[in-house]
Write an enzyme that holds these catalytic residues in place. Structure first.
Site, PDB file in Angstrom:
ATOM      1  CB  CYS A   1      24.934  87.001  79.760  1.00  0.00           C
ATOM      2  SG  CYS A   1      23.546  86.207  78.910  1.00  0.00           S
TER       3      CYS A   1
ATOM      4  CG  HIS B   1      24.988  84.020  83.744  1.00  0.00           C
ATOM      5  ND1 HIS B   1      24.725  85.336  84.053  1.00  0.00           N
ATOM      6  CD2 HIS B   1      24.246  83.736  82.641  1.00  0.00           C
ATOM      7  CE1 HIS B   1      23.853  85.827  83.194  1.00  0.00           C
ATOM      8  NE2 HIS B   1      23.544  84.872  82.319  1.00  0.00           N
TER       9      HIS B   1
ATOM     10  CD  GLU C   1      26.913  85.652  87.075  1.00  0.00           C
ATOM     11  OE1 GLU C   1      25.783  85.931  86.620  1.00  0.00           O
ATOM     12  OE2 GLU C   1      27.920  85.503  86.347  1.00  0.00           O
TER      13      GLU C   1
END
Length: 549
Positions: free
Chosen positions: A380, A521, A523
């Site tokens: 990001c 993102h 993750e």
């Protein structure tokens, strides 16, 4: 129809209700049942999207664009079940819904009260999707006795009475403090917590007790007697070396069996815990170690980057190495001698964030990784900082920056030439979303899963093994596509774009051992038994780097 498990907490907060709920969900799955997990938070914020990370930790984003509590990340990581907007609710959202109905006249002139209107709204939320799974696990945030939590406790009391007998059970998680001077665990705080719970009409079927040492038989019997639960349903929750031990340890303690017994499910299916045994083996028996520097602005609170930390662990599991994460405040890298602080690391990760503070340090970290050929993953804002660094030092735009740091960037007195701009319009499905800088902050970002198209033959296409992906977003600013051609002429490659080609989603440096920035993102979709491809590859690159250092 689902059976319902309500998980409450007592004595103190932050005992691990979310982890216990997630571990229990995974154990029920291991026995062949389908599950869904929910979080009911008593705070008055509509959602945690506008909260400071120092206040509440990270914001977990779902595919359908909800900003939720970080516990939903635990739920997904342990069960693999993608969370939805309907899996997270707060007092703020409940009251907002009630007041919206009142304004529309839905209550036909009635006086609006906590009972029945607020509690009915909570119950309606709990019922959503109840015919989709075998078990619905609902965690109540906070602790029993909190004044703001009373409507939720009353709602689940009513809910359990409205359901057929045996369809709902209650698990209460408490603390057994260790008194060193006395050399013993104390049960009195748990007794008082259960007493408080019983005073509002709820009685625990299972006690889960956080403790530093195993619970002696005498204390277990005392808890069972005074809290009115069976001794075998008093479950010890000891500190763990890794959270991914939780399913195995809770199973050994008998948590899943206690829950099935409380529902009178007999005989219970035998669990298959092979995948958790494999995860535990990889965690406890690594073949090596890598050092990863996370250069961020919320490093004082690790929960601010919870999913990133866990995704790195998953990347380590995939490569059978221990990932030693070191948190470094980005502002440290604004000093002249800053680069020396990154010597010896095998990988550098720059995560997301908001605001200008620390951004120059993140840009310097990206430059260090580019020039010194250290594996770099920018997420990001971390991607945007890498693009700004390339614009300044490769393209020669000395004042390259972002509109986020200079809202006057379009005027003649701007500090920066904005290679990163504020999105005012984007496509979501079959509709166009429009936003303005002056709009409300909550829920106004580009949120949730969006498609991206990868360039065939690029590093990321090789990593994903595909050219069409969908990843979760949470941001207001994007790389300006008008700089694409000039940046690519300097060695940057925009290897992932939105389907309409207007928004850069991924940048990479083809002549670098491993340098990738992503606007989304990744993750948020990583799991211990299914690591995200980017984290798997990033840690693999760090392993190669460790052999060179």
């Amino acid at each position: 129809m689902a059976r319902f498990i309500f998980i409450t907490g007592g004595v103190v907060s932050s005992l691990g209700k979310g982890l216990a709920s997630a571990a229990l969900g995974s154990l029920l799955q291991a026995r062949g049942y389908s599950v869904r997990l929910r979080k009911l938070d008593p705070y008055l914020n509509v959602d945690p999207g506008t909260m400071s990370p120092f206040e509440h930790g990270e914001v977990f984003v779902t595919d359908d664009g909800a900003e939720t509590d970080l516990d939903l990340g635990h739920y997904e990581r342990f069960t693999g079940v993608a969370a939805r907007k309907t899996d997270s609710i707060s007092s703020g959202r409940i009251y907002q819904n009630v007041l919206d109905k009142e304004r529309r006249g839905d209550y036909l002139g009635k006086t609006i009260q906590v009972i029945p209107h607020v509690t009915n709204e909570i119950k309606d939320f709990i019922r959503i999707g109840e015919d989709e799974v075998d078990f619905m696990l609902c965690e109540i945030g906070g602790t029993v006795g909190d004044i703001e939590g009373l409507p939720f406790f009353e709602a689940i009391r009513q809910f359990s009475q409205e359901k057929p007998a045996g369809d709902c059970i209650f698990i209460h998680l408490t603390l057994l403090p260790w008194i060193a001077a006395a050399g013993e665990l104390k049960t009195k705080p748990t007794q008082h917590s259960v007493k408080e719970l019983r005073s509002i009409g709820l009685a625990p079927d299972v006690l889960v007790c956080r403790a530093q040492t195993p619970i002696p038989p005498k204390e277990r019997e005392k808890l069972a007697l005074f809290c009115n639960v069976r001794p075998e349903r008093v479950i010890a929750a000891l500190d763990l070396n890794s959270i991914y031990e939780a399913p195995l340890v809770y199973h050994e303690e008998g948590l899943d069996q206690a829950v099935l017994d409380a529902f009178r499910i007999s005989p219970a299916p035998r669990p298959n815990l092979d995948k958790w045994l494999d995860v535990a083996d990889a965690v406890h028996n690594p073949d090596g170690e890598v050092r990863i520097a996370i250069v961020g602005k919320y490093t004082q609170l690790e929960d601010a980057y919870k999913s990133i930390n866990e995704a790195l662990t998953h990347g380590g599991i995939a490569n059978r190495v221990k990932v030693r994460v070191e948190w470094i405040d980005a502002e440290v890298f604004e000093a002249d001698d800053a680069p020396a602080k990154l010597e010896g690391f095998h990988g550098i990760l720059v995560p997301g964030g908001f605001g200008e503070r620390g951004t120059e340090g993140k840009i310097n970290a990206a430059r260090f990784a580019r020039e010194r050929k250290v594996p770099y993953l920018g997420i990001c804002l971390g991607m945007q900082m890498a693009v700004i660094e390339a614009a300044r030092n490769l393209l020669g735009i000395e004042n390259a920056g972002s509109q986020e740091f200079d809202h006057e960037a379009k005027g003649g007195n701007a500090r920066f030439e904005p290679v990163i701009f504020h999105m005012s319009e984007w496509v979501e499905g079959n509709r166009t979303i429009k936003r303005d800088v002056a709009d409300d902050k909550g829920g106004t970002m580009r949120l949730g899963a969006y498609d991206a198209v990868l360039t065939p033959g690029s590093r990321v296409a090789e990593i994903y093994g595909d050219t069409d992906i969908a990843e979760r977003h949470r941001h207001r600013y994007e790389v300006d596509i008008k700089y694409r051609e000039r940046l690519e002429g300097c060695g940057v490659r925009f290897s992932g774009l939105s389907p309409d080609g207007r928004l850069p989603e991924i940048m990479e440096l083809p002549d670098h051992p491993w340098f990738v920035g992503v606007q989304f993102h990744p993750e948020l979709k990583s799991k211990p038994f299914d690591p995200h491809p980017l984290f798997r590859s990033f840690v693999e690159a760090a392993v190669r780097q460790s052999r060179l250092v």
